[in-house]
Design a protein around this motif. Structure first.
Motif, mmCIF file in Angstrom:
data_model
loop_
_atom_site.group_PDB
_atom_site.id
_atom_site.type_symbol
_atom_site.label_atom_id
_atom_site.label_comp_id
_atom_site.label_asym_id
_atom_site.label_seq_id
_atom_site.Cartn_x
_atom_site.Cartn_y
_atom_site.Cartn_z
ATOM 1 N N ALA A 193 -11.829 -2.317 -35.925
ATOM 2 C CA ALA A 193 -12.735 -3.137 -36.485
ATOM 3 C C ALA A 193 -14.148 -2.424 -35.894
ATOM 4 O O ALA A 193 -14.190 -2.028 -34.732
ATOM 5 C CB ALA A 193 -12.637 -4.354 -36.472
ATOM 6 N N VAL A 194 -15.342 -2.550 -36.514
ATOM 7 C CA VAL A 194 -16.659 -1.974 -36.127
ATOM 8 C C VAL A 194 -17.637 -3.155 -36.430
ATOM 9 O O VAL A 194 -17.844 -3.622 -37.895
ATOM 10 C CB VAL A 194 -17.043 -0.678 -36.759
ATOM 11 C CG1 VAL A 194 -18.232 -0.245 -36.327
ATOM 12 C CG2 VAL A 194 -15.988 0.432 -36.286
ATOM 13 N N ALA A 246 -17.052 3.177 -39.302
ATOM 14 C CA ALA A 246 -15.700 2.949 -39.659
ATOM 15 C C ALA A 246 -15.044 3.638 -40.764
ATOM 16 O O ALA A 246 -13.833 4.184 -40.673
ATOM 17 C CB ALA A 246 -15.684 1.235 -40.274
ATOM 18 N N VAL A 278 -15.042 -4.040 -41.255
ATOM 19 C CA VAL A 278 -16.371 -3.779 -40.820
ATOM 20 C C VAL A 278 -17.251 -4.963 -40.880
ATOM 21 O O VAL A 278 -16.813 -5.826 -41.759
ATOM 22 C CB VAL A 278 -17.130 -2.663 -41.709
ATOM 23 C CG1 VAL A 278 -18.653 -2.491 -41.386
ATOM 24 C CG2 VAL A 278 -16.403 -1.419 -41.799
ATOM 25 N N SER A 302 -22.636 0.555 -32.939
ATOM 26 C CA SER A 302 -22.252 2.042 -33.644
ATOM 27 C C SER A 302 -23.269 2.642 -33.505
ATOM 28 O O SER A 302 -23.644 3.833 -34.381
ATOM 29 C CB SER A 302 -21.859 1.550 -35.131
ATOM 30 O OG SER A 302 -23.127 1.008 -35.756
ATOM 31 N N ALA A 352 -11.396 2.896 -39.671
ATOM 32 C CA ALA A 352 -11.187 1.510 -39.104
ATOM 33 C C ALA A 352 -11.159 0.720 -40.591
ATOM 34 O O ALA A 352 -12.049 0.815 -41.389
ATOM 35 C CB ALA A 352 -12.238 1.133 -38.176
#
Length: 362
Positions: free
Chosen positions: A44-45, A57, A65, A22, A62
């Motif tokens: 998702a991150v 996110a 996480v 990220s 998103a």
């Protein structure tokens, strides 16, 4: 008056993507997926820096996480991953993603040496997943226009090629001492190598001769830091190419390509942000881009559009659309460009030309 009944057309299921990493580039890819890639969802991150992952996110909607990429790879609801972690983790993550049956988009380079990359690409081949490497210049409109001309034979047989990358700067490079060794080849000129290979498609790079130095930050030369480089490339069809890079162009971000052939020449890229030029008493002036995500904003988006379309076609049993020329950079392209970068490192170390490794990708 009665309502008119309309049949609802079921929308295809979105492509659900997991982002691994990220940081600067990962966050931008996440934004592209969430806001500019039709039919794709940032699901998702993952990042060891959980605060960073959570921030990205939350800003992009998103739902999931995690600090551990393994959580994304084990999630049956995720179709594919975007690998934007530091380069030293790329090969391992490609291999793990392939083992989990996830399609892979990976930022360049695919690995830091050929043995790691070959192992990762064998895993990709065995799993039968779709693999794409992040050579975004192929998706820039002017580079595609040049490629179309080349594919149509407009410039004839390529004889001389050129590609350059000049990163924007101020005459000094912040945190230069923290930039990993050989970055100028492995993460900067590797784009130029792919551009040259794509423009000279069908030929193989045979030999490189590289010269590099620390001209922007000469005080770091003894630590092995390099900020300026020129590479000559000899191809199997006899064509000769030059690639150059510098980490501090005062006037902005400058990326260009050129092919001179038996029938003419084609060029791609420009130094200005738009075609607008000011004519005033002070002379001529124009705006120039200062960030990669400014110069290649659409290209970064379109490479993910292409990736998502390929995954959808794979999932739905369709044939991906075909074009007038090869577009998507895959396994062989990742390996060819990395082999050139590694040969350049050897050339600088030994002060002479070096053959480019020709081993098959898988």
């Amino acid at each position: 008056m009665a309502y008119i009944e309309q049949r609802s057309t079921e929308m295809p299921a979105p492509v659900r993507l997991g982002l691994i990493g990220s940081g600067w580039m990962g966050a931008f890819h996440g934004e592209s997926i969430a806001r500019r890639v039709p039919g794709a969802v940032l699901a998702a991150v993952a990042d060891p820096n959980l605060d960073s992952a959570a921030s990205v996110a939350a800003g992009l909607g998103a739902a999931k996480v995690t600090a551990d990429a393994a959580d994304i790879l084990a999630d049956p609801g995720i179709d594919a991953v975007i690998i934007a972690s530091p380069a030293r983790f790329h090969a391992s993550l490609i291999t793990q993603a392939a083992a989990a049956g996830k399609h892979v988009f990976c930022e360049k380079p695919g690995a830091q040496n050929l043995d790691e990359l070959d192992a990762a690409l064998r895993a990709v081949e065995t799993a039968g997943i779709h693999f794409q490497i992040g050579f975004n210049r192929r998706y820039a409109a002017d580079f595609q226009a040049a490629k179309k001309d080349l594919a149509n034979g407009v410039v004839g047989t390529p004889q001389l090629l050129r590609s350059l990358t000049r990163d924007p700067g101020t005459g000094s490079i912040g945190q230069a001492a923290r930039i990993p060794a050989w970055t100028i080849f492995l993460e900067t000129l590797i784009h130029d190598f792919d551009t040259l290979n794509w423009f000279n498609e069908g030929a193989e790079p045979v030999e490189v001769y590289a010269a590099a130095d620390a001209l922007v930050e000469p005080g770091l030369r003894d630590q092995g830091f390099l900020d300026t480089a020129v590479v000559t490339v000899r191809y199997s069809n006899g064509a000769l190419a030059v690639a150059e890079a510098n980490f501090s162009a005062l006037y902005g971000y400058d990326v260009r390509g050129e092919v001179f052939g038996s029938k003419g020449m084609v060029q791609a890229g420009r130094t200005t942000e738009t075609a607008a030029v000011r004519y005033t008493a002070e002379g001529l002036s124009a705006d120039t881009p200062r960030l990669n995500v400014e110069l290649f904003r659409d290209a970064y988006t379109d490479e993910l559009v292409d990736f998502s379309a390929a995954i959808r076609a794979h999932r739905d049993g369709d044939q991906p659309p075909s074009g007038a020329y090869t577009l998507t950079p895959g396994a062989a392209d990742a390996r060819r460009a990395l082999a050139m970068a590694l040969a350049c490192i050897e050339s600088v170390q030994h002060g002479g030309p070096v053959a480019v490794a020709q081993k098959a990708a898988v």
